[in-house]
Each structure stands twice: as structure tokens, then as C-alpha cells.
Write a protein that holds these residues in place. Structure first.
Motif, PDB file in Angstrom:
ATOM      1  N   LYS A  95       0.836  -1.213   0.000  1.00  0.00           N
ATOM      2  CA  LYS A  95       0.000   0.000   0.000  1.00  0.00           C
ATOM      3  C   LYS A  95       0.866   1.255   0.000  1.00  0.00           C
ATOM      4  O   LYS A  95       0.546   2.236  -0.661  1.00  0.00           O
ATOM      5  CB  LYS A  95      -0.940  -0.006   1.205  1.00  0.00           C
ATOM      6  CG  LYS A  95      -2.084  -0.978   1.065  1.00  0.00           C
ATOM      7  CD  LYS A  95      -2.984  -0.945   2.281  1.00  0.00           C
ATOM      8  CE  LYS A  95      -4.117  -1.931   2.159  1.00  0.00           C
ATOM      9  NZ  LYS A  95      -4.982  -1.907   3.366  1.00  0.00           N
ATOM     10  N   MET A  96       1.983   1.219   0.741  1.00  0.00           N
ATOM     11  CA  MET A  96       2.900   2.364   0.742  1.00  0.00           C
ATOM     12  C   MET A  96       3.536   2.519  -0.635  1.00  0.00           C
ATOM     13  O   MET A  96       3.652   3.633  -1.154  1.00  0.00           O
ATOM     14  CB  MET A  96       3.987   2.181   1.802  1.00  0.00           C
ATOM     15  CG  MET A  96       3.509   2.369   3.225  1.00  0.00           C
ATOM     16  SD  MET A  96       4.885   2.296   4.394  1.00  0.00           S
ATOM     17  CE  MET A  96       4.485   0.776   5.257  1.00  0.00           C
ATOM     18  N   GLU A  97       3.963   1.413  -1.232  1.00  0.00           N
ATOM     19  CA  GLU A  97       4.604   1.462  -2.545  1.00  0.00           C
ATOM     20  C   GLU A  97       3.649   1.963  -3.623  1.00  0.00           C
ATOM     21  O   GLU A  97       4.069   2.667  -4.547  1.00  0.00           O
ATOM     22  CB  GLU A  97       5.139   0.082  -2.926  1.00  0.00           C
ATOM     23  CG  GLU A  97       6.329  -0.356  -2.105  1.00  0.00           C
ATOM     24  CD  GLU A  97       6.788  -1.766  -2.406  1.00  0.00           C
ATOM     25  OE1 GLU A  97       7.985  -2.019  -2.216  1.00  0.00           O
ATOM     26  OE2 GLU A  97       5.967  -2.614  -2.824  1.00  0.00           O
ATOM     27  N   ASN A  98       2.388   1.603  -3.506  1.00  0.00           N
ATOM     28  CA  ASN A  98       1.376   2.039  -4.472  1.00  0.00           C
ATOM     29  C   ASN A  98       0.809   3.414  -4.140  1.00  0.00           C
ATOM     30  O   ASN A  98      -0.097   3.892  -4.826  1.00  0.00           O
ATOM     31  CB  ASN A  98       0.231   1.030  -4.542  1.00  0.00           C
ATOM     32  CG  ASN A  98       0.613  -0.217  -5.299  1.00  0.00           C
ATOM     33  OD1 ASN A  98       1.287  -0.140  -6.317  1.00  0.00           O
ATOM     34  ND2 ASN A  98       0.195  -1.368  -4.801  1.00  0.00           N
ATOM     35  N   GLU A  99       1.318   4.006  -3.068  1.00  0.00           N
ATOM     36  CA  GLU A  99       0.889   5.322  -2.603  1.00  0.00           C
ATOM     37  C   GLU A  99      -0.589   5.364  -2.249  1.00  0.00           C
ATOM     38  O   GLU A  99      -1.243   6.384  -2.376  1.00  0.00           O
ATOM     39  CB  GLU A  99       1.277   6.399  -3.615  1.00  0.00           C
ATOM     40  CG  GLU A  99       2.777   6.479  -3.821  1.00  0.00           C
ATOM     41  CD  GLU A  99       3.211   7.511  -4.834  1.00  0.00           C
ATOM     42  OE1 GLU A  99       2.351   8.164  -5.458  1.00  0.00           O
ATOM     43  OE2 GLU A  99       4.431   7.652  -5.005  1.00  0.00           O
ATOM     44  N   VAL A 100      -1.110   4.224  -1.803  1.00  0.00           N
ATOM     45  CA  VAL A 100      -2.480   4.156  -1.288  1.00  0.00           C
ATOM     46  C   VAL A 100      -2.490   4.696   0.131  1.00  0.00           C
ATOM     47  O   VAL A 100      -3.418   5.383   0.544  1.00  0.00           O
ATOM     48  CB  VAL A 100      -3.012   2.704  -1.329  1.00  0.00           C
ATOM     49  CG1 VAL A 100      -4.357   2.581  -0.642  1.00  0.00           C
ATOM     50  CG2 VAL A 100      -3.074   2.205  -2.766  1.00  0.00           C
TER      51      VAL A 100
END
Length: 81
Positions: free
Chosen positions: A45-50
Motif C-alpha cells: 500500500k505504501m509502494e502504491n501510494e495508497v
């Protein structure tokens, strides 16, 4: 950007049978497995900027996940006594 999946089945496809066996027979492995899985979702989620996160927080989460993966791998490859 596509995010690479880091669940244990993708990380260690040759150990799928051992993963399943330990998940169902070893409570400590199951707890670490669940923690690894939850952390993987958080990192993705952090990597996908969610979920917004600082670079430092994301890197710390990745380090925690790596530590858990190392522990799980040791358990998966340990020879029975």
C-alpha cells in the motif's frame, strides 16, 4: 508502476508444501507468517501510494519484513532433530 508481490508463495515457490504444513502445525510459524503477510500488505500500500508514508517509514517496514522472511525461511529449511 507495478509492485512486485512478496507473499511467501511467490518468494519460495519450491517450499509451498512446507509453508502449508508449518502453517497448520506450528503456532509460532503461523504467527510469524500472519505478521509477514500483514506487513507485506502494508508495504505494498505504501509502494502504491495508497497509504501515505515517509521514505524512512517505508524502508523500516521493508527491513521488518525482510527480518520476518529470514526467520520464516530458517524454519522452513530447518532439518528435523
Amino acid at each position: 508502476m507495478a509492485v512486485e508481490h512478496h507473499d511467501l508463495a511467490h518468494e519460495f515457490p519450491e517450499l509451498k508444501e512446507q509453508i502449508h504444513t508449518l502453517k497448520t502445525t506450528n503456532n509460532h510459524f503461523r504467527r510469524l507468517f500472519d505478521e509477514y503477510h500483514e506487513l507485506t500488505i502494508e508495504v505494498e500500500k505504501m509502494e502504491n501510494e495508497v497509504v501515505p508514508a515517509t521514505t524512512a517509514r517505508e524502508e523500516e517496514a521493508k527491513k521488518q519484513r525482510l527480518h520476518l522472511k529470514d526467520e520464516l525461511y530458517k524454519m522452513l529449511t530447518a532439518q528435523p532433530a
